[in-house]
Write a protein that holds these residues in place. Structure first.
Motif, PDB file in Angstrom:
ATOM      1  N   GLU A   6       0.828  -1.195   0.000  1.00 26.15           N
ATOM      2  CA  GLU A   6       0.000   0.000   0.000  1.00 26.15           C
ATOM      3  C   GLU A   6       0.866   1.250   0.000  1.00 26.15           C
ATOM      4  N   ALA A   7       0.640   2.127  -0.940  1.00 31.28           N
ATOM      5  CA  ALA A   7       1.315   3.422  -0.998  1.00 31.28           C
ATOM      6  C   ALA A   7       0.292   4.512  -0.671  1.00 31.28           C
ATOM      7  N   PRO A   8       0.716   5.599  -0.039  1.00 32.79           N
ATOM      8  CA  PRO A   8      -0.239   6.635   0.361  1.00 32.79           C
ATOM      9  C   PRO A   8      -1.031   7.206  -0.805  1.00 32.79           C
ATOM     10  N   GLU A   9      -0.389   7.370  -1.952  1.00 29.64           N
ATOM     11  CA  GLU A   9      -1.056   7.998  -3.092  1.00 29.64           C
ATOM     12  C   GLU A   9      -1.333   6.957  -4.164  1.00 29.64           C
ATOM     13  N   SER A  10      -2.283   6.075  -3.890  1.00 30.51           N
ATOM     14  CA  SER A  10      -2.652   5.056  -4.864  1.00 30.51           C
ATOM     15  C   SER A  10      -4.147   4.794  -4.743  1.00 30.51           C
ATOM     16  N   PHE A  11      -4.669   4.017  -5.675  1.00 32.87           N
ATOM     17  CA  PHE A  11      -6.087   3.673  -5.639  1.00 32.87           C
ATOM     18  C   PHE A  11      -6.362   2.673  -4.512  1.00 32.87           C
ATOM     19  N   ALA A  12      -7.565   2.722  -3.972  1.00 34.62           N
ATOM     20  CA  ALA A  12      -7.967   1.751  -2.946  1.00 34.62           C
ATOM     21  C   ALA A  12      -9.388   1.298  -3.232  1.00 34.62           C
ATOM     22  N   LEU A  13      -9.654   0.040  -2.925  1.00 40.03           N
ATOM     23  CA  LEU A  13     -10.986  -0.534  -3.120  1.00 40.03           C
ATOM     24  C   LEU A  13     -11.830  -0.229  -1.890  1.00 40.03           C
ATOM     25  N   ASP A  14     -12.805   0.670  -2.044  1.00 40.37           N
ATOM     26  CA  ASP A  14     -13.658   1.069  -0.916  1.00 40.37           C
ATOM     27  C   ASP A  14     -14.754   0.027  -0.680  1.00 40.37           C
ATOM     28  N   SER A  15     -15.427  -0.373  -1.744  1.00 40.13           N
ATOM     29  CA  SER A  15     -16.457  -1.406  -1.636  1.00 40.13           C
ATOM     30  C   SER A  15     -16.760  -1.946  -3.026  1.00 40.13           C
ATOM     31  N   PHE A  16     -17.404  -3.105  -3.058  1.00 40.63           N
ATOM     32  CA  PHE A  16     -17.779  -3.672  -4.354  1.00 40.63           C
ATOM     33  C   PHE A  16     -18.969  -4.608  -4.198  1.00 40.63           C
ATOM     34  N   GLU A  17     -19.719  -4.756  -5.269  1.00 44.89           N
ATOM     35  CA  GLU A  17     -20.796  -5.742  -5.370  1.00 44.89           C
ATOM     36  C   GLU A  17     -20.669  -6.413  -6.731  1.00 44.89           C
ATOM     37  N   VAL A  18     -20.807  -7.717  -6.745  1.00 44.51           N
ATOM     38  CA  VAL A  18     -20.779  -8.447  -8.007  1.00 44.51           C
ATOM     39  C   VAL A  18     -21.968  -9.407  -8.034  1.00 44.51           C
ATOM     40  N   GLU A  19     -22.805  -9.262  -9.058  1.00 43.02           N
ATOM     41  CA  GLU A  19     -23.947 -10.159  -9.238  1.00 43.02           C
ATOM     42  C   GLU A  19     -23.616 -11.102 -10.393  1.00 43.02           C
ATOM     43  N   ALA A  20     -23.632 -12.398 -10.110  1.00 43.09           N
ATOM     44  CA  ALA A  20     -23.299 -13.386 -11.144  1.00 43.09           C
ATOM     45  C   ALA A  20     -24.392 -14.434 -11.223  1.00 43.09           C
ATOM     46  N   SER A  21     -24.682 -14.849 -12.432  1.00 44.66           N
ATOM     47  CA  SER A  21     -25.739 -15.836 -12.656  1.00 44.66           C
ATOM     48  C   SER A  21     -25.479 -16.548 -13.965  1.00 44.66           C
ATOM     49  N   SER A  22     -26.012 -17.759 -14.083  1.00 46.45           N
ATOM     50  CA  SER A  22     -25.870 -18.494 -15.341  1.00 46.45           C
ATOM     51  C   SER A  22     -26.903 -18.043 -16.370  1.00 46.45           C
ATOM     52  N   THR A  23     -27.851 -17.181 -15.964  1.00 46.66           N
ATOM     53  CA  THR A  23     -28.920 -16.774 -16.879  1.00 46.66           C
ATOM     54  C   THR A  23     -28.761 -15.359 -17.412  1.00 46.66           C
ATOM     55  N   ARG A  24     -27.841 -14.583 -16.846  1.00 52.43           N
ATOM     56  CA  ARG A  24     -27.625 -13.226 -17.359  1.00 52.43           C
ATOM     57  C   ARG A  24     -26.164 -12.832 -17.145  1.00 52.43           C
ATOM     58  N   SER A  25     -25.758 -11.784 -17.854  1.00 50.69           N
ATOM     59  CA  SER A  25     -24.368 -11.337 -17.753  1.00 50.69           C
ATOM     60  C   SER A  25     -24.080 -10.798 -16.352  1.00 50.69           C
ATOM     61  N   PRO A  26     -22.918 -11.105 -15.818  1.00 57.66           N
ATOM     62  CA  PRO A  26     -22.541 -10.596 -14.489  1.00 57.66           C
ATOM     63  C   PRO A  26     -22.483  -9.065 -14.486  1.00 57.66           C
ATOM     64  N   LEU A  27     -22.861  -8.473 -13.365  1.00 59.22           N
ATOM     65  CA  LEU A  27     -22.827  -7.028 -13.181  1.00 59.22           C
ATOM     66  C   LEU A  27     -21.975  -6.713 -11.955  1.00 59.22           C
ATOM     67  N   ALA A  28     -21.032  -5.804 -12.106  1.00 58.93           N
ATOM     68  CA  ALA A  28     -20.184  -5.391 -10.990  1.00 58.93           C
ATOM     69  C   ALA A  28     -20.374  -3.905 -10.727  1.00 58.93           C
ATOM     70  N   ASP A  56     -18.047 -10.668 -19.370  1.00 61.34           N
ATOM     71  CA  ASP A  56     -18.199 -12.078 -19.729  1.00 61.34           C
ATOM     72  C   ASP A  56     -18.256 -12.965 -18.494  1.00 61.34           C
ATOM     73  N   GLY A  57     -17.668 -12.499 -17.410  1.00 64.50           N
ATOM     74  CA  GLY A  57     -17.652 -13.234 -16.153  1.00 64.50           C
ATOM     75  C   GLY A  57     -17.530 -12.245 -15.016  1.00 64.50           C
ATOM     76  N   PRO A  58     -17.625 -12.702 -13.766  1.00 62.90           N
ATOM     77  CA  PRO A  58     -17.577 -11.770 -12.641  1.00 62.90           C
ATOM     78  C   PRO A  58     -16.274 -10.995 -12.543  1.00 62.90           C
ATOM     79  N   VAL A  59     -15.136 -11.630 -12.841  1.00 59.83           N
ATOM     80  CA  VAL A  59     -13.859 -10.927 -12.765  1.00 59.83           C
ATOM     81  C   VAL A  59     -13.762  -9.888 -13.880  1.00 59.83           C
ATOM     82  N   ASP A  60     -14.182 -10.252 -15.090  1.00 63.36           N
ATOM     83  CA  ASP A  60     -14.169  -9.315 -16.216  1.00 63.36           C
ATOM     84  C   ASP A  60     -15.052  -8.114 -15.911  1.00 63.36           C
ATOM     85  N   ALA A  61     -16.248  -8.356 -15.363  1.00 61.32           N
ATOM     86  CA  ALA A  61     -17.152  -7.264 -15.013  1.00 61.32           C
ATOM     87  C   ALA A  61     -16.536  -6.378 -13.927  1.00 61.32           C
TER      88      ALA A  61
END
Length: 556
Positions: free
Chosen positions: A398-420, A439-444
């Motif tokens: 971790e560097a002081p001046e870098s991006f940080a992940l504050d929060s995330f949501e990922v919706e994945a299903s076999s019937t529709r495209s994943p949404l992040a 195309d997948g949860p990681v890609d989204a």
């Protein structure tokens, strides 16, 4: 130590000692995509000192302000090994190297110039006479600063031997104390390499009075074999890197050289001062911080190096280990994954366990480590040494001046495209949001990060591995990104693979921006961790960067 090993140790002679010159932080860090910050380089250097290497080539100080600051921090903070800075023959390079290493207890300047006609004509665009003049001036200039000066004729194995000998004699006349003859492009073969050294000893008798060194690249898979051939011919320094990382196919692997000399010492007669029980931990640290995974069948440190699949092998090892193992796994520190802490362990216990692993943490760093430890302890019944290594190394990134992940949501299903959906804390502190399908949860997830930050980075590689076994294991993710032509890697650790992926992606993005100098939506330059590298001669480093040539520098 066995009785045989004890007898061998008693028979050691100083003239048979091989000095280990580690170039992980210089040649190793030149591998594509590696982006180490000052704190990470310092941590690797401190671990190399625990490993017992003799010389640490800490970097190429004139290459960038970051490299200068890292070399200077290592020179000030790391005790025991010689701290070496690399320099071309130009006086500005040598001045920068000296200013970076001068605070070391044992400084060394390493200067080099090509002696092969192909380099002299096409790269340097000069003459043999000029090369001799530059070698003379460079070593003389370095000796004004430092008694310990190493000289290398780059691409020596493709050079006319008599000319190389002339240049080496010039370096010796000016006071060089170590002569390294590198196989820069990995062209040599063992018999040929040994013969080259034997002839050089005849052409330049003064080589017998100084330390001679081998530096071999692995383009034909012969780096360790050629290095060993040089040692058998009389060299007593070997230049190598942890896990064999380095330019193109890499360098001679430190762990392979060290364990070769240890395992066959009774017949070879050569030895090193390395503490082999630190090998496995050093390998893991370098792999984790560089993002370069170790191949499973890698000699000594690969996960399969001491594994036995065939039934006949398993049967033999169960009856007597030496039937199929020429080394004991404990000698390289592999048997260290004992359970060390649980969810009720306190801050003091954590600090003690981290100290055993070589981490010195106090104050805010200890508080951060304790917070991560408690978060992990809520998800895992028992915390192992490997878990502690992983989470502390993760915090180091971790560097002081870098991006940080504050929060995330990922919706994945076999019937529709994943949404992040993501919330990203920008370097200036602002939180921005983004969402995307894929195309997948990681890609989204990664596309959502691009949408939030405004940078269109391209994913080149994505790797997931488990730090330990079990369903509750920490996941370690490494990504390699391309942004504006620059490659950069990032790593993340979590019991949640998506969270680890997000951390890794954002760190790679931060590194890519730093390395490319991009002036995109929000240009920034990560600084060193407070109390480690921050404020170390920044103006001086920028001065040396302006003095450097615009073209990327060749190195041995």
């Amino acid at each position: 130590m066995s009785d045989m090993e004890s007898e061998v140790a008693k028979a050691r002679r100083e003239e048979d000692r091989v000095r280990i010159f580690d170039t992980t932080l210089r040649d190793g860090e030149q591998s594509p995509g590696i982006s180490l910050n000052v704190q990470e380089k310092l941590e690797i250097a401190q671990q190399l000192a625990r490993l017992g290497v003799d010389i640490i080539e800490a970097g190429f100080p004139i290459a960038s302000p970051g490299d200068f600051e890292a070399v200077q921090a290592i020179a000030r903070e790391v005790h025991g090994p010689v701290i070496c800075g690399l320099a071309r023959t130009g006086f500005q390079d040598i001045d920068a190297a000296w200013n970076a290493i001068k605070d070391s207890e044992r400084p060394r300047i390493h200067t080099f110039i090509s002696t092969s006609d192909i380099h002299i004509e096409h790269q340097l665009q000069t003459t043999r006479e000029d090369v001799k003049g530059q070698a003379h001036a460079a070593v003389a200039h370095a000796k004004q600063y430092c008694d310990d000066v190493e000289f290398s004729p780059m691409d020596a194995t493709r050079s006319e031997l008599e000319f190389t000998a002339e240049v080496l004699q010039i370096a010796l006349d000016e006071g060089a104390t170590t002569i390294n003859v590198p196989d820069t492009v990995g062209y040599s073969i063992p018999d040929e390499h040994a013969a080259m050294w034997r002839e050089l000893y005849q052409l330049v008798p003064g080589l017998a009075e100084v330390t001679t060194s081998v530096h071999c690249h692995d383009d034909l898979g012969l780096a360790v074999a050629n290095s060993f051939a040089g040692l058998q011919a009389g060299c007593r320094q070997v230049e190598c890197a942890i896990n064999g990382i380095g330019e193109r196919a890499g360098n001679a692997s430190l762990e392979e050289i060290v364990m070769l000399l240890r395992t066959r010492q009774s017949s070879i007669g050569l030895w090193t001062g390395a503490n082999t029980q630190e090998i496995a931990r050093t390998s893991r640290l370098v792999s984790r911080l560089t993002g370069y995974p170790v191949q499973p069948n890698k000699a000594i440190v690969g996960r399969n190096a001491f594994a036995h699949e065939a039934g006949i092998h398993q049967d033999g090892v169960l009856k007597e280990r030496t039937t199929y193992e020429i080394m004991d796994a404990t000698t390289i520190g592999l048997e260290t994954n004992a359970i060390v802490l649980g969810k009720h362990s306190g801050r003091h216990a954590l600090r003690k366990e981290l100290e055993k692993l070589g981490f010195q943490v106090d104050g805010a760093a200890l508080n951060t480590a304790f917070r991560r430890f408690k978060e992990l302890a809520d998800k895992k019944k028992a915390i192992t040494a490997l878990d502690l290594e992983a989470i502390v190394s993760d915090e180091m990134r971790e560097a002081p001046e870098s991006f940080a992940l504050d929060s995330f949501e990922v919706e994945a299903s076999s019937t529709r495209s994943p949404l992040a959906k993501v919330a990203i804390r920008m370097p200036g502190g602002e939180v921005v949001n983004g969402s995307f399908t894929g195309d997948g949860p990681v890609d989204a997830f990664f596309s959502a990060i691009n949408a939030a930050t405004g940078y269109e980075a391209r994913l080149k590689e994505y790797h997931v591995s488990a730090v330990t076994g079990g369903r509750d294991a920490l996941g370690e993710v490494t990504v390699l990104l391309e942004l504006n032509g620059a490659l950069a890697s990032g790593q993340g650790v979590s019991t949640d693979i998506l969270e680890a992926s997000g951390r890794a992606y954002l760190r790679a993005l931060s590194n890519a921006l730093r390395d490319s100098g991009s002036a995109g939506p929000q240009h920034f330059a990560p600084s060193a961790e407070p109390g480690v590298g921050a404020g170390y001669a920044t103006a001086e480093a920028e001065h040396h960067l302006r003095a450097a040539e615009a073209a990327e520098s060749p190195t041995p």
